[in-house]
Motif scaffolding. Structure first.
Motif, PDB file in Angstrom:
ATOM      1  N   ASP A  94       0.806  -1.225   0.000  1.00  0.00           N
ATOM      2  CA  ASP A  94       0.000   0.000   0.000  1.00  0.00           C
ATOM      3  C   ASP A  94       0.840   1.277   0.000  1.00  0.00           C
ATOM      4  O   ASP A  94       0.369   2.321  -0.434  1.00  0.00           O
ATOM      5  N   TYR A  95       2.091   1.185   0.513  1.00  0.00           N
ATOM      6  CA  TYR A  95       2.871   2.427   0.600  1.00  0.00           C
ATOM      7  C   TYR A  95       3.153   3.035  -0.773  1.00  0.00           C
ATOM      8  O   TYR A  95       3.474   4.216  -0.879  1.00  0.00           O
ATOM      9  N   TRP A  96       3.027   2.229  -1.832  1.00  0.00           N
ATOM     10  CA  TRP A  96       3.239   2.786  -3.168  1.00  0.00           C
ATOM     11  C   TRP A  96       2.150   3.779  -3.549  1.00  0.00           C
ATOM     12  O   TRP A  96       2.362   4.638  -4.416  1.00  0.00           O
ATOM     13  N   LEU A  97       0.987   3.671  -2.911  1.00  0.00           N
ATOM     14  CA  LEU A  97      -0.068   4.662  -3.164  1.00  0.00           C
ATOM     15  C   LEU A  97       0.410   6.057  -2.777  1.00  0.00           C
ATOM     16  O   LEU A  97       0.147   7.041  -3.483  1.00  0.00           O
ATOM     17  N   TRP A  98       1.108   6.144  -1.643  1.00  0.00           N
ATOM     18  CA  TRP A  98       1.625   7.431  -1.171  1.00  0.00           C
ATOM     19  C   TRP A  98       2.861   7.861  -1.963  1.00  0.00           C
ATOM     20  O   TRP A  98       2.957   9.002  -2.414  1.00  0.00           O
ATOM     21  N   ILE A  99       3.814   6.932  -2.100  1.00  0.00           N
ATOM     22  CA  ILE A  99       5.052   7.286  -2.802  1.00  0.00           C
ATOM     23  C   ILE A  99       4.746   7.684  -4.245  1.00  0.00           C
ATOM     24  O   ILE A  99       5.229   8.710  -4.742  1.00  0.00           O
ATOM     25  N   GLY A 100       3.935   6.878  -4.918  1.00  0.00           N
ATOM     26  CA  GLY A 100       3.597   7.178  -6.300  1.00  0.00           C
ATOM     27  C   GLY A 100       2.874   8.499  -6.455  1.00  0.00           C
ATOM     28  O   GLY A 100       3.160   9.275  -7.367  1.00  0.00           O
ATOM     29  N   SER A 101       1.953   8.779  -5.556  1.00  0.00           N
ATOM     30  CA  SER A 101       1.180  10.023  -5.652  1.00  0.00           C
ATOM     31  C   SER A 101       2.047  11.243  -5.372  1.00  0.00           C
ATOM     32  O   SER A 101       2.011  12.236  -6.111  1.00  0.00           O
ATOM     33  N   VAL A 102       2.838  11.195  -4.303  1.00  0.00           N
ATOM     34  CA  VAL A 102       3.639  12.356  -3.900  1.00  0.00           C
ATOM     35  C   VAL A 102       4.686  12.699  -4.960  1.00  0.00           C
ATOM     36  O   VAL A 102       4.800  13.847  -5.403  1.00  0.00           O
ATOM     37  N   PHE A 103       5.458  11.698  -5.375  1.00  0.00           N
ATOM     38  CA  PHE A 103       6.540  11.992  -6.323  1.00  0.00           C
ATOM     39  C   PHE A 103       6.024  12.234  -7.738  1.00  0.00           C
ATOM     40  O   PHE A 103       6.644  12.965  -8.512  1.00  0.00           O
ATOM     41  N   SER A 104       4.884  11.651  -8.068  1.00  0.00           N
ATOM     42  CA  SER A 104       4.291  11.944  -9.368  1.00  0.00           C
ATOM     43  C   SER A 104       3.795  13.385  -9.426  1.00  0.00           C
ATOM     44  O   SER A 104       3.799  14.010 -10.490  1.00  0.00           O
ATOM     45  N   ALA A 105       3.362  13.898  -8.275  1.00  0.00           N
ATOM     46  CA  ALA A 105       2.910  15.289  -8.234  1.00  0.00           C
ATOM     47  C   ALA A 105       4.072  16.250  -8.463  1.00  0.00           C
ATOM     48  O   ALA A 105       3.866  17.397  -8.888  1.00  0.00           O
ATOM     49  N   ILE A 106       5.314  15.785  -8.197  1.00  0.00           N
ATOM     50  CA  ILE A 106       6.497  16.619  -8.413  1.00  0.00           C
ATOM     51  C   ILE A 106       6.972  16.547  -9.865  1.00  0.00           C
ATOM     52  O   ILE A 106       7.651  17.452 -10.346  1.00  0.00           O
TER      53      ILE A 106
END
Length: 467
Positions: free
Chosen positions: A260-272
């Motif tokens: 599940d942590y990829w939901l956060w990592i993917g979202s945060v860094f994709s926003a950058i």
């Protein structure tokens, strides 16, 4: 030309444009098949047309990158290419292998192609964008190794600049990550996990380094801005690209069985991820504003500046639209993804290859630039292609919204099936096909500019002897 070995770039550029035309033809076939399902069936089934369309995109862009490298590395290193003969041998190996692979896609069923090319010995086929037969993949690796050896030896014995160091880093990354195309685990989760190490880390990682270095080279040559200023911008851009792009791979890991942590990592860094593309746009226009010379090649400058705008829109804005996990939950696999892919690939990579061809081709033929008449035609083609691609993107976005509203979050709570939803989208697909035809007109206008350049060669500024 200042360095005679730069001439080896010409066949790479010419073959890249030929493959680009082929990609557009199959794009039109696909656009028609979305509306008329049995168009050209059974001669060219939809899955084959799509495979050829996407593979031609990858093959011609790689060919363009190699041509760009062979053109700019001698100038950056201030010495001749290590082995022009090797560059020619690798070109013919690449061209023959690529052509035979496309013929294979079109002439025999894919399962038969896998059987006759030894896929049972080392299974690598059957995955999107990596459909190439195993033997072709081996050939790509051999060509890449020879290419990197040739370029690396040139850089080692010549001047080391930020541009050629960033470029060779991007090219090395391209070759290394392609090796994951040979890894084909039985676990579907692992397969998809490492599949993105090729696809994502190419287009949202190391390819951005190649894009940045080519853009920096063009801007130095056309604006006369101090190299130190350009290099500082380049460091900043590639730093942001790698910081956001590597962990941004996580936006592909949302629903393939990863933690599940990829939901956060993917979202945060994709926003950058839109930031490096925004910085690239600011960089280009800042360099143009600070220019110390008026270069006669206005078309190349137009390609370069327009590239940064379209890349920011396609890779940045349209990427961000559907990259956050709570949004992607509904939009995943819809035509919104196709909208992002079309505009991002065109804006970032197609346009930078066309930009370096626009800058280099006249110089490879002894001219600073093409004639004003040829450039007028070329700049008009840029407008037509960019506006048409924006129309394609907007229409695909509209199609994606219809998909989401009818299949994923229907207002009445009753979701339509895939084919029923596709029937509703047919009018949008007709409009998309018209936009695709307009884009094709832009491509032929671009080709026509070369004919105009040939007829009006005497009106083009000659290349200085020491240029």
């Amino acid at each position: 030309m200042k360095y005679q070995s730069q001439a080896v770039a010409k066949p790479y550029f010419a073959f890249a444009i030929l493959l680009f035309i082929g990609q557009i033809v199959f794009g039109l076939i696909l656009g028609t098949q979305y509306i008329i399902g049995d168009f050209l069936f059974p001669e060219i089934p939809f899955n084959v047309a799509r495979m050829v369309h996407t593979n031609l995109l990858i093959v011609w862009l790689l060919c363009g990158f190699m041509g760009a490298t062979y053109y700019l590395v001698p100038e950056e290193t201030q010495c001749e290419l290590f082995s022009p003969k090797l560059a020619w041998i690798l070109f013919w190996a690449y061209a023959v292998a690529g052509t035979l692979t496309i013929i294979g896609y079109l002439s025999v069923p894919y399962a038969t192609l896998a059987e006759i090319t030894g896929n049972d010995i080392l299974p690598t086929m059957g995955r999107e964008f990596l459909e190439q037969p195993t033997i072709t993949k081996v050939g790509i690796v051999i060509v890449a190794l020879g290419f990197l050896f040739n370029v690396g030896m040139t850089i080692l014995r010549g001047r080391k600049t930020v541009i050629n160091m960033v470029l060779i880093t991007g090219l090395l990354g391209l070759a290394v990550f392609f090796l994951f195309s040979f890894y084909n685990p039985s676990s579907l989760t692992l397969d998809k996990y490492f599949w993105w190490w090729v696809v994502h880390l190419w287009v949202e990682g190391v390819w951005e380094l190649i894009l940045g270095s080519i853009l920096a080279f063009i801007l130095i040559k056309t604006t006369g801005v101090d190299r130190e200023v350009v290099e500082k911008w380049l460091y900043l851009i590639i730093g942001m690209a790698l910081i956001s792009g590597i962990l941004g791979t996580g936006h592909h890991y949302f629903y393939i069985g990863t933690p599940d942590y990829w939901l956060w990592i993917g979202s945060v860094f994709s926003a950058i991820e839109p930031l490096p593309f925004f910085m690239m746009m600011v960089f280009a226009f800042s360099m143009i504003k600070q220019r110390r010379r008026e270069h006669p090649n206005k078309a190349a400058m137009t390609w370069a500046s327009a590239c940064t705008i379209m890349a920011f829109l396609g890779a940045g804005v349209w990427g961000f639209i559907h990259t956050l996990a709570p949004v992607n939950y509904y939009t995943h696999g819809s035509q919104i993804t196709a909208a992002h892919g079309h505009l991002a690939f065109f804006g970032a990579y197609v346009m930078i290859v066309l930009a370096i061809i626009s800058f280099a081709w006249p110089q490879l033929n002894g001219r600073q630039s093409n004639s004003p008449a040829a450039q007028k035609m070329e700049i008009a083609s840029i407008w037509v292609m960019c506006l048409s691609m924006l129309a394609i993107t907007l229409l695909l976005t509209a199609a994606g919204v219809i998909q989401v509203m009818q299949q994923r979050v229907p207002a009445d709570g009753i979701a339509l099936g895939f084919m029923a939803t596709q029937d509703l989208i047919v009018p949008v697909y007709w409009a998309r096909l018209v936009a695709g035809m307009a884009f094709t007109v832009g491509v032929f206008m671009y080709l026509a500019s070369f004919l105009v350049a040939g007829r009006t060669r005497d009106q083009a500024p000659a290349l200085a002897a020491n240029a």
